[in-house]
Enzyme design. Structure first.
Site, short mmCIF file in Angstrom:
data_model
loop_
_atom_site.label_atom_id
_atom_site.label_comp_id
_atom_site.label_asym_id
_atom_site.label_seq_id
_atom_site.Cartn_x
_atom_site.Cartn_y
_atom_site.Cartn_z
CE LYS A 66 -4.44 1.00 0.53
NZ LYS A 66 -5.50 0.06 0.14
N1 GLU Z 1 -7.18 0.10 -3.15
C1 GLU Z 1 -7.95 -1.11 -3.34
C2 GLU Z 1 -7.94 -1.96 -2.09
O1 GLU Z 1 -7.71 -1.47 -1.02
C3 GLU Z 1 -7.53 -1.86 -4.59
C4 GLU Z 1 -6.12 -2.34 -4.63
C5 GLU Z 1 -5.71 -2.88 -5.98
O2 GLU Z 1 -6.53 -2.92 -6.88
O3 GLU Z 1 -4.53 -3.25 -6.10
O4 GLU Z 1 -8.26 -3.12 -2.12
#
Ligand code: GLU
Length: 434
Positions: A120
């Site tokens: 993240k």
């Molecule tokens: N931000 C989204 C999540 O927290 C998607 C992450 C992604 O598609 O890699 O799941």
């Protein structure tokens, strides 16, 4: 769930803080690991991310002044495949929260059995206070600062709160400009959630909401509920909240109350989810929506509904709000919206709490489809995307139900057990180098 500091966290030198999101997240994961009797060394490995990258970079503002920004990328685990997870632009972005969210990505990808790890990232910035040009320069500098820490075979960012398909297009373009000649035209697989015209996957925008609908299809019948006539309230009306509301309304659910950073509204006969989405797009929030009554924040939490969906920031449902919430099912659209203390209260009150790593995994699952299409130079139609998503979500929901039954535990613990089982198997096969 552990009341105090888990032994593993103690061993790693953490000091107990019940309000710390990272400790809350890891405690819950380690509780599941203990049930599963996951070896101690694997618990230690999972209790800390592999890499925590922090960058500072200057950006020129439209008035020709310069501001310095702080960006993060936390890579939690890559035993299953390249790191994967969103990039968040929000004024509250900080290392501990990004760490927690990276753990959830590892768990989410593993629960969905995607060949991807967890990461993240984000920038501490309020995107609402910047022009599109400023956000473009910020995104290009951030991508450049991350350099080879991201890549289509290494770490693949995606949209999250405050970022969107346009942000991903800028990231991909920046990355491709610096890539070695071979990757200049195929490097768009470095990010997912791109616009469909530029290698994006159809249905990625609505994917998180769509996944949540499929989860409810699988879980509600067991609770004696169905979508037709189901009443619901929502916290947050961004991508996840507004798509979930619209898709559930299409299936016959009634939206009674909504709250976001601008205010809260209620209409028991039902708020038109599409009209509200158009209004929010134009005005930036739900406040002032003419076809509903403005209410206070507490009134929004306590509006009686069958289904309550937090789809905004972490830790919004605390002990106080857990006592106010008047629902049968709480489905976590957001990541980590419910504190452990709040969850205990909700479970005691007989509320079914459906965990984030199951409820909002639709987003990363369709991201995986996008990455796969980019690498194979394919384009799937919208029906294929939906059918594949449904298949993945149903299988994951089955895994969670099975684990809940086998370990006689709550759904969150069961989801972590189902995720950790997979991670544990791969670690056993690969071993720890050397
Ligand atoms: N931000 C989204 C999540 O927290 C998607 C992450 C992604 O598609 O890699 O799941």
């Amino acid at each position: 769930m552990a009341e105090n500091l888990n032994g593993v966290l103690h061993e790693l030198g953490f000091r107990y803080d019940p309000n710390d999101l990272y400790q809350q997240t890891i405690n819950a994961v380690l509780h599941a690991a203990e049930l599963l009797e996951l070896p101690h060394h694997l618990q230690l490995i999972l209790a800390q991310p592999k890499n925590e990258i922090m960058v500072h970079f200057p950006v020129r503002m439209d008035d020709n002044t310069y501001r310095l920004f702080k960006g993060y990328r936390v890579q939690h685990n890559n035993i299953l495949g390249p790191y994967k997870g969103g990039m968040r632009y929000h004024q509250t972005v900080n290392l501990d929260d990004i760490k927690s969210l990276s753990v959830l990505m590892t768990m989410k990808c593993s629960l969905m059995r995607l060949p991807l790890g967890g990461a993240k990232g984000g920038v501490q910035v309020d995107p609402r206070r910047h022009s599109s040009d400023e956000l473009m320069r910020l995104t290009r500098r951030f991508t450049t600062a991350l350099g080879t820490n991201i890549g289509p075979n290494h770490d693949i960012p995606a949209p999250d709160m405050g970022t969107n398909a346009q942000t991903m297009a800028w990231m991909a373009d920046t990355y491709m400009n610096f890539a070695e000649p071979n990757a200049r035209t195929t490097g768009q697989a470095v990010v997912t959630g791109k616009p469909p015209e530029f290698g994006g996957c159809l249905g990625r925008d609505k994917a998180t909401g769509q996944g949540l609908v499929y989860v409810l299809d699988e879980i509600l019948p067991e609770l004696g509920l169905s979508l037709k006539g189901l009443t619901m309230s929502l916290i947050g009306y961004g991508n996840v909240g507004s798509w979930t509301a619209r898709l559930l309304a299409e299936r016959g659910a009634i939206l009674r109350a909504v709250m976001d950073h601008t205010g809260a509204i209620r209409e028991d006969a039902g708020i038109n989810a599409s009209a509200l989405a158009t209004y929010v797009e134009k005005t930036g929030g739900v406040a002032g929506y003419p076809q509903a009554t403005p209410i206070g924040i507490d009134d929004c939490y306590s509006t009686p509904v069958d289904l309550f969906i937090p789809a905004a920031l972490e830790q919004m449902v605390d002990e106080n709000r857990a006592r106010m919430i008047n629902c049968k099912v709480l489905a976590e659209g957001a990541n980590a919206p419910t504190t452990p203390a709040a969850e205990r209260i909700l479970l005691e009150r007989g509320v079914a709490v459906l965990p984030a790593i199951l409820c909002n995994a639709g987003g990363v699952t369709v991201s995986y489809f996008e990455w796969k299409q980019n690498r194979q130079a394919e384009t799937w139609d919208a029906e294929t995307v939906d059918a594949q998503l449904k298949k993945h979500v149903f299988a994951a929901a089955q895994r969670v139900k099975l684990a809940a039954h086998r370990f006689e535990c709550d759904m969150r613990t069961a989801a972590y057990v189902a995720a950790l089982e997979n991670v544990g198997r791969v670690y056993r096969l690969r071993g720890i180098f050397p």
